[in-house]
Design a protein around this motif. Structure first.
Motif, mmCIF file in Angstrom:
data_model
loop_
_atom_site.group_PDB
_atom_site.id
_atom_site.type_symbol
_atom_site.label_atom_id
_atom_site.label_comp_id
_atom_site.label_asym_id
_atom_site.label_seq_id
_atom_site.Cartn_x
_atom_site.Cartn_y
_atom_site.Cartn_z
ATOM 1 N N ALA A 25 0.859 -0.985 -0.081
ATOM 2 C CA ALA A 25 -0.024 -0.057 0.009
ATOM 3 C C ALA A 25 0.973 1.357 0.007
ATOM 4 O O ALA A 25 2.071 1.389 0.580
ATOM 5 C CB ALA A 25 -0.903 -0.001 1.246
ATOM 6 N N SER A 26 0.479 2.144 -0.593
ATOM 7 C CA SER A 26 1.127 3.602 -0.662
ATOM 8 C C SER A 26 0.596 4.537 0.191
ATOM 9 O O SER A 26 -0.713 4.227 0.467
ATOM 10 C CB SER A 26 1.233 4.084 -2.142
ATOM 11 O OG SER A 26 -0.148 4.268 -2.711
ATOM 12 N N GLU A 27 0.993 5.745 0.456
ATOM 13 C CA GLU A 27 0.598 6.869 1.432
ATOM 14 C C GLU A 27 0.474 7.962 0.713
ATOM 15 O O GLU A 27 1.854 8.498 0.189
ATOM 16 C CB GLU A 27 1.329 6.528 2.523
ATOM 17 C CG GLU A 27 0.990 7.723 3.439
ATOM 18 C CD GLU A 27 2.242 7.765 4.534
ATOM 19 O OE1 GLU A 27 2.212 9.052 5.379
ATOM 20 O OE2 GLU A 27 3.097 6.864 4.610
ATOM 21 N N LYS A 29 0.806 11.758 0.880
ATOM 22 C CA LYS A 29 1.504 12.700 1.906
ATOM 23 C C LYS A 29 1.683 14.062 1.336
ATOM 24 O O LYS A 29 1.852 14.332 0.204
ATOM 25 C CB LYS A 29 2.941 12.173 2.314
ATOM 26 C CG LYS A 29 3.895 13.013 3.108
ATOM 27 C CD LYS A 29 5.175 12.604 3.384
ATOM 28 C CE LYS A 29 5.878 13.331 4.287
ATOM 29 N NZ LYS A 29 5.658 13.117 5.483
ATOM 30 N N TYR A 103 0.970 17.221 -3.177
ATOM 31 C CA TYR A 103 1.035 15.944 -2.636
ATOM 32 C C TYR A 103 1.946 15.054 -3.278
ATOM 33 O O TYR A 103 2.290 15.155 -4.626
ATOM 34 C CB TYR A 103 -0.363 15.559 -3.014
ATOM 35 C CG TYR A 103 -1.472 15.863 -1.958
ATOM 36 C CD1 TYR A 103 -1.886 15.237 -0.490
ATOM 37 C CD2 TYR A 103 -2.454 17.089 -2.361
ATOM 38 C CE1 TYR A 103 -2.801 15.897 0.394
ATOM 39 C CE2 TYR A 103 -3.359 17.516 -1.450
ATOM 40 C CZ TYR A 103 -3.512 16.859 -0.266
ATOM 41 O OH TYR A 103 -4.447 17.244 0.751
ATOM 42 N N GLU A 105 2.985 10.512 -3.436
ATOM 43 C CA GLU A 105 2.385 9.140 -3.134
ATOM 44 C C GLU A 105 3.637 8.326 -2.849
ATOM 45 O O GLU A 105 4.712 7.938 -3.487
ATOM 46 C CB GLU A 105 1.521 8.657 -4.190
ATOM 47 C CG GLU A 105 1.153 7.156 -3.899
ATOM 48 C CD GLU A 105 0.497 6.439 -5.045
ATOM 49 O OE1 GLU A 105 0.027 5.180 -5.029
ATOM 50 O OE2 GLU A 105 0.228 6.884 -6.225
ATOM 51 N N ASP A 109 9.526 3.428 1.786
ATOM 52 C CA ASP A 109 10.138 4.120 2.813
ATOM 53 C C ASP A 109 11.346 3.294 3.245
ATOM 54 O O ASP A 109 11.561 2.543 3.682
ATOM 55 C CB ASP A 109 9.119 4.143 4.274
ATOM 56 C CG ASP A 109 9.760 5.007 5.442
ATOM 57 O OD1 ASP A 109 10.775 5.422 5.052
ATOM 58 O OD2 ASP A 109 9.084 5.094 6.183
#
Length: 114
Positions: A25-27, A29, A103, A105, A109
């Motif tokens: 899953a991506s976030e 930000k 934003y 994506e 990390d």
């Protein structure tokens, strides 16, 4: 050394994306566009001008929607530095328009690496 680090982060991100490794899953930000590092050394300013014109022609609602829906993929590097992997022209257009937030994506990390 910073140039080496940027190259290393891009290589890791590209390997992870190509091999399908890492988080599934991506976030999304929100970031200050001035703090984001590009992984592409240069962009064609003619194409950036085209992107600026396209963004200026959008309604405010459509513009805000596009910021979320077309957020560039990015990775977090050391010290939580954000490196964008794609859509460099659009991101540069936002900078040229004076955007204070954008934003990205987060697709990987790597901030735990030294």
């Amino acid at each position: 050394m910073r140039n080496w680090m940027s190259t290393f982060m891009v290589t890791l991100a590209c390997l992870a994306l190509c091999l399908g490794l890492g988080a599934s899953a991506s976030e999304l930000k929100m970031v200050d566009p001035h703090s984001v590092r590009a992984t592409q050394g240069v962009v064609g300013m003619v194409w950036v001008a085209h992107k600026i014109a396209k963004l200026r022609d959008m309604s405010r609602k459509k513009f805000q929607k596009s910021l979320v829906e077309e957020a560039p993929p990015a990775v977090l590097g050391p010290e939580k530095t954000v490196f964008i992997l794609d859509r460099h022209h659009e991101f540069r257009a936002l900078l040229e328009l004076g955007a204070h937030e954008a934003y990205v994506e987060i697709v990987e990390d790597y901030s735990d690496l030294n």
